[in-house]
Design a protein around this motif. Structure first.
Motif, mmCIF file in Angstrom:
data_model
loop_
_atom_site.group_PDB
_atom_site.id
_atom_site.type_symbol
_atom_site.label_atom_id
_atom_site.label_comp_id
_atom_site.label_asym_id
_atom_site.label_seq_id
_atom_site.Cartn_x
_atom_site.Cartn_y
_atom_site.Cartn_z
ATOM 1 N N ASP A 1 0.832 -1.201 0.000
ATOM 2 C CA ASP A 1 0.000 0.000 0.000
ATOM 3 C C ASP A 1 0.865 1.250 0.000
ATOM 4 O O ASP A 1 2.078 1.179 0.130
ATOM 5 C CB ASP A 1 -0.997 0.002 1.160
ATOM 6 N N THR A 2 0.199 2.373 -0.157
ATOM 7 C CA THR A 2 0.907 3.647 -0.233
ATOM 8 C C THR A 2 0.958 4.373 1.104
ATOM 9 O O THR A 2 1.519 5.453 1.191
ATOM 10 C CB THR A 2 0.242 4.570 -1.277
ATOM 11 N N ILE B 1 6.320 3.398 -3.637
ATOM 12 C CA ILE B 1 5.772 2.929 -4.911
ATOM 13 C C ILE B 1 5.839 4.064 -5.919
ATOM 14 O O ILE B 1 5.241 5.127 -5.729
ATOM 15 C CB ILE B 1 4.303 2.462 -4.768
ATOM 16 N N VAL B 2 6.567 3.857 -7.000
ATOM 17 C CA VAL B 2 6.758 4.870 -8.033
ATOM 18 C C VAL B 2 5.903 4.527 -9.242
ATOM 19 O O VAL B 2 5.875 3.384 -9.699
ATOM 20 C CB VAL B 2 8.251 4.955 -8.435
ATOM 21 N N ASN C 1 5.359 9.469 -7.058
ATOM 22 C CA ASN C 1 4.566 8.535 -6.265
ATOM 23 C C ASN C 1 3.308 8.141 -7.025
ATOM 24 O O ASN C 1 2.677 8.986 -7.655
ATOM 25 C CB ASN C 1 4.125 9.176 -4.947
ATOM 26 N N THR C 2 2.950 6.858 -6.951
ATOM 27 C CA THR C 2 1.705 6.439 -7.581
ATOM 28 C C THR C 2 0.542 7.069 -6.823
ATOM 29 O O THR C 2 0.549 7.131 -5.602
ATOM 30 C CB THR C 2 1.572 4.905 -7.642
ATOM 31 N N GLU C 3 -0.424 7.563 -7.548
ATOM 32 C CA GLU C 3 -1.583 8.200 -6.937
ATOM 33 C C GLU C 3 -2.873 7.481 -7.306
ATOM 34 O O GLU C 3 -3.920 7.806 -6.783
ATOM 35 C CB GLU C 3 -1.667 9.666 -7.373
ATOM 36 N N ARG C 4 -2.807 6.520 -8.203
ATOM 37 C CA ARG C 4 -4.013 5.849 -8.698
ATOM 38 C C ARG C 4 -4.439 4.661 -7.846
ATOM 39 O O ARG C 4 -5.569 4.219 -7.929
ATOM 40 C CB ARG C 4 -3.783 5.389 -10.129
ATOM 41 N N THR D 1 1.981 -8.128 -6.343
ATOM 42 C CA THR D 1 1.459 -6.870 -5.812
ATOM 43 C C THR D 1 2.297 -5.682 -6.271
ATOM 44 O O THR D 1 1.756 -4.598 -6.495
ATOM 45 C CB THR D 1 1.339 -6.871 -4.272
ATOM 46 N N ALA D 2 3.588 -5.883 -6.439
ATOM 47 C CA ALA D 2 4.433 -4.798 -6.961
ATOM 48 C C ALA D 2 3.962 -4.390 -8.357
ATOM 49 O O ALA D 2 3.884 -3.199 -8.672
ATOM 50 C CB ALA D 2 5.899 -5.231 -6.991
ATOM 51 N N ALA D 3 3.621 -5.368 -9.188
ATOM 52 C CA ALA D 3 3.114 -5.073 -10.529
ATOM 53 C C ALA D 3 1.725 -4.444 -10.461
ATOM 54 O O ALA D 3 1.431 -3.479 -11.174
ATOM 55 C CB ALA D 3 3.079 -6.349 -11.364
#
Length: 132
Positions: free
Chosen positions: A46-47, A58-59, A66-69, A87-89
């Motif tokens: 999770d973020t 998480i990029v 940072n991933t925002e979606r 989960t990383a993918a």
């Protein structure tokens, strides 16, 4: 027990299974679902965790930020390694296809979007709660 993000569970001494609750991202003590493990690996990414100076680990593959979606992803597979790799993918959604990731790693999954939508993958065996 705090699994720290990924775990592998065999069975208890009496051959019964382990019931695992996944904590709502960033909210201690509030779960969004449960799943029963029997000789399986589970991973949650999770973020909200592993944040450093306002950034998390998480990029976004497209932007480099940072991933925002995606708020989080859960993977259930034969091993914790398979589940964790998947989960990383999945944290790259929508840049990745959930079904293809599941097929590639031999897992089933849940993606929790920034809009708090639950994208429940193929054959998810557990229960998913919606946040109140």
């Amino acid at each position: 027990v705090d699994g720290g993000g990924d775990m592998y569970a065999t069975t208890k001494a009496d051959a019964s299974t382990y019931s695992i609750a996944s904590e709502w991202t960033g909210t201690s003590g509030v779960s969004y679902g449960t799943v029963t493990l029997r000789n399986q690996g589970l991973a949650v990414s999770d973020t909200a965790t592993r944040r450093f100076s306002g950034h998390h680990h998480i990029v976004d593959a497209e932007t480099g930020a940072n991933t925002e979606r995606v708020l989080g992803a859960v993977g259930l597979g034969a091993t914790a390694w398979d589940a964790d790799s998947a989960t990383a993918a999945l944290m790259q959604w929508p840049h990745c296809d959930q079904t293809k990731v599941e097929e590639s790693f031999g897992i089933t999954s849940i993606i929790i979007t920034q809009k708090q939508e639950f994208l429940v993958g193929t054959d998810w065996p557990g229960e998913v709660f919606r946040r109140a």
